[in-house]
Design a protein around this motif. Structure first.
Motif, short mmCIF file in Angstrom:
data_model
loop_
_atom_site.label_atom_id
_atom_site.label_comp_id
_atom_site.label_asym_id
_atom_site.label_seq_id
_atom_site.Cartn_x
_atom_site.Cartn_y
_atom_site.Cartn_z
N ARG A 260 -6.85 1.13 -2.35
CA ARG A 260 -6.21 0.78 -3.61
C ARG A 260 -4.71 0.51 -3.42
NH1 ARG A 260 -5.82 4.23 -7.41
NH2 ARG A 260 -6.47 6.10 -6.25
N ALA A 261 -4.09 1.22 -2.49
CA ALA A 261 -2.67 0.99 -2.21
C ALA A 261 -2.46 -0.41 -1.63
CB ALA A 261 -2.15 2.05 -1.24
N ASN A 262 -3.33 -0.79 -0.71
CA ASN A 262 -3.27 -2.14 -0.11
C ASN A 262 -3.39 -3.19 -1.22
OD1 ASN A 262 -5.08 -4.54 0.70
ND2 ASN A 262 -4.25 -3.93 2.70
N GLN A 263 -4.32 -2.98 -2.13
CA GLN A 263 -4.55 -3.98 -3.18
C GLN A 263 -3.40 -4.01 -4.19
OE1 GLN A 263 -8.53 -3.12 -4.54
NE2 GLN A 263 -9.44 -4.14 -2.75
N ALA A 264 -2.83 -2.83 -4.45
CA ALA A 264 -1.69 -2.77 -5.39
C ALA A 264 -0.50 -3.55 -4.82
CB ALA A 264 -1.30 -1.31 -5.64
N ALA A 265 -0.29 -3.45 -3.52
CA ALA A 265 0.81 -4.19 -2.89
C ALA A 265 0.55 -5.69 -3.01
CB ALA A 265 0.96 -3.77 -1.43
N ILE A 278 7.39 -4.09 -3.16
CA ILE A 278 6.02 -4.18 -2.62
C ILE A 278 5.65 -2.85 -1.96
CG2 ILE A 278 4.46 -5.54 -1.17
CD1 ILE A 278 5.85 -7.04 -3.55
N ASP A 279 6.62 -2.30 -1.20
CA ASP A 279 6.41 -0.97 -0.60
C ASP A 279 6.13 0.05 -1.71
OD1 ASP A 279 7.13 0.89 1.99
OD2 ASP A 279 7.84 1.81 0.13
N ARG A 280 6.93 -0.01 -2.77
CA ARG A 280 6.78 0.97 -3.86
C ARG A 280 5.42 0.87 -4.53
NH1 ARG A 280 12.65 0.15 -6.80
NH2 ARG A 280 13.89 1.11 -5.14
N ALA A 281 4.93 -0.37 -4.69
CA ALA A 281 3.65 -0.56 -5.39
C ALA A 281 2.54 0.18 -4.65
CB ALA A 281 3.33 -2.05 -5.50
N ALA A 282 2.55 0.09 -3.32
CA ALA A 282 1.53 0.78 -2.53
C ALA A 282 1.78 2.29 -2.51
CB ALA A 282 1.52 0.24 -1.10
N ARG A 283 3.05 2.66 -2.37
CA ARG A 283 3.40 4.08 -2.21
C ARG A 283 3.04 4.87 -3.48
NH1 ARG A 283 5.91 5.76 2.17
NH2 ARG A 283 6.38 3.59 2.63
N ARG A 284 3.23 4.22 -4.64
CA ARG A 284 2.94 4.91 -5.90
C ARG A 284 1.47 5.34 -5.94
NH1 ARG A 284 4.12 0.88 -9.34
NH2 ARG A 284 6.30 1.17 -8.78
#
Lengths: 368, 368
Positions: A260-265, A278-284
């Motif tokens: 899900r983190a990969n897809q969020a990024a 982009i980092d934040r989107a996955a990290r969240r």
């Protein structure tokens, strides 16, 4: 010299003028390859492309290698140095012949050996040196259509080799044996160079960069496979984490979180947004699942003529994305002493969003 | 950390004191491997061993790689930097904690990236930087018995792979195909890394460093094969020139001249004589045969953890030979547009003379 190299050289010269630099010095490097198509061994023998803000560049190289660069003579002057000559002195003569014997500001290949920089600093004491990436990175980090096609093909070849690897059982083989088998697949597929293949099984997978060991892979292991190779100068880079036999509930949870983190990024990518976003989107996603402290590295790195290059998807990098930028989307969770899990695709920025160049399943792969 | 690494670290610290240096900074490099056994990817992420003249060294490396260096903790302190930290600032803090916040003189890895040197120069403006080879090369260029055994084994494996290659005909295969076949032999033999294999057929052989091409090897070609690979960190390097079908009288004369030059160099080796005198011994033979202008490179290079390292057998190098020095003896003659011929062995300096580590025939090899 192909016309696109001539164009790129002219763009660098334009940047030199804009940055008020007297020269850029390029040793054997991806920068040199990008501008001329030429590469050779990086060694103690100096090869240096000297680019002035106007007029023809000069390539200084070992005398006995001038036969290898003769095809560049329509774009650059070629000066050879004999084995008993000092190439740094020859470069100084070259600067004089280009009308600038005492340069003030010179851009130097980021990856040039420090020993060469020290020698140039001693020979040109009035010059201030800056990293050549200030000129080259803005060009190289945005890929043109030809580069994107080559990068796509490199990713396709990498996943093809990986898919072949999955046809054999993992349990009972060592990490090194699995890495060697994948390397062999890549050679058969026609990659020109295979540099790094990581196979981290069980607790070894929790060290994101550990080289393959003699550990025998066992049923119950998660195995992180990070692989890439070079096609026409351009890198592939892909990671999949497979499970040997049925996975535990915790592995399933970790795997799903990483997916899900990969897809969020990927979903966050569009022109104009910052790299750090982009980092934040996955990290969240990973933080919300409670695994924040175990995602120990940045989300990704640019990829092209180098496996790591600009732009970097990392907190603090406010560079805005542009169409044609190409980088990895590789979140991971690493549980020390237990296992690791990473999922890595190469993605690119389009006019309207993001697109994956890596075309391979995100489903959990269970192997024997 | 193995005891020999501890000993080597103490020797470097002794050299630091003698040279009045405040620190040596080593990035991922053969120098770092020589002193600690540790290596990893050379990348934009800084890994740096900071060695003070007294006391424990500190290894600064990415946080998520500290698991890979935990085994060094008995010899060095380990400090990790997070992805969002500035590693150069962390190095500066490390210098302060080692009691020297404003060093005057620092030795830097010769092969460190220039961009790191520029960053350290900016962060430590009072420091003068010198190449670390001033400390490391005098140690590394004299091999101990363990290193000589590994080097001998590497040469034995290389000639074994080459001998296997000779069992198949050359005519009709491309240079790239022959290189790939030799690479495969080397992988089967257990080399850990294959970097460079040169196959120069016919006129291509007159370019001493040309990478293998798609040229189809033909009857009547001389083929220069220069090959090496890495075993336990140490390089092999060997060249043989074979002939496809019966050679011409001129090729025989060139081959015989190169063979005699190689032997003259070996015969000239003994402790105390200069490196340049070994080059001269070979060059004289080639000059007397009338081919002087066509021997376009130095006689040879040291070999060990790097394929090219000190000592260099070249005019102008007055360094005296010492027992344990190990280098290549590789005279060549290159006739532009026609063919090349080179014969390369790895040799070592003994207490009383020279000895070849490469154990393979000097006779003319004719293949199909």
């Amino acid at each position: 010299m192909e016309p696109w190299y001539q164009q790129r050289l002219r763009r660098v010269q334009q940047s030199l003028r804009e940055a008020d630099l007297d020269f850029v010095f390029l040793t054997i490097s991806p920068d040199l390859f990008y501008l001329t198509g030429y590469t050779s061994f990086v060694s103690e023998r100096l090869t240096l492309l000297v680019i002035p803000p106007e007029g023809r560049p000069t390539l200084v190289c070992p005398d006995f290698e001038t036969g290898m660069v003769a095809h560049l003579a329509d774009g650059v002057d070629i000066v050879g140095w004999a084995e008993t000559q000092d190439p740094v002195a020859l470069v100084r003569e070259t600067l004089a012949s280009l009308g600038c014997p005492s340069p003030r500001r010179i851009a130097m290949s980021d990856h040039a050996w420090a020993v060469f920089l020290l020698r140039f600093q001693a020979a040109l004491p009035a010059a201030q040196f800056v990293p050549a990436s200030c000129l080259l990175a803005p060009m190289r980090r945005v890929k043109d259509q030809d580069e994107l096609q080559i990068l796509k093909k490199a990713q396709d070849m990498a996943v093809e080799g990986f898919h072949q690897l999955l046809q054999q059982p993992f349990a009972g083989r060592t990490e090194k044996q699995v890495a060697a088998a994948l390397r062999h697949q890549f050679e058969v597929l026609g990659f020109e160079r295979v540099e790094v293949i990581l196979v981290g099984s069980g607790p070894n997978g929790a060290n994101p960069h550990l080289a393959p060991t003699d550990r025998v892979i066992q049923r119950g292991d998660a195995v992180v496979l990070d692989f890439g190779a070079v096609y026409r100068g351009y890198y592939s880079d892909c990671t999949r984490t497979v499970h040997v036999g049925p996975p535990s509930d915790e592995f399933r949870k970790v795997f799903e979180t990483v997916r899900r983190a990969n897809q969020a990024a990927l979903a966050a990518i569009r022109p104009g947004v910052s790299c750090e976003s982009i980092d934040r989107a996955a990290r969240r996603v990973i933080e919300e699942a409670g695994y924040g402290p175990f995602f120990t590295h940045r989300l990704g790195h640019g990829i092209g003529l180098e496996v790591h290059e600009e732009p970097y998807m990392v907190e603090g990098n406010q560079l805005p994305l542009e169409p044609g930028m190409t980088f990895t989307d590789e979140p991971g969770i690493y549980l020390p002493g237990r296992f690791g899990c990473r999922l890595e695709d190469v993605v690119t920025v389009t006019e309207s969003g993001g697109a994956a160049l890596t075309d391979y399943t995100h489903e959990l792969i269970v192997v024997d």
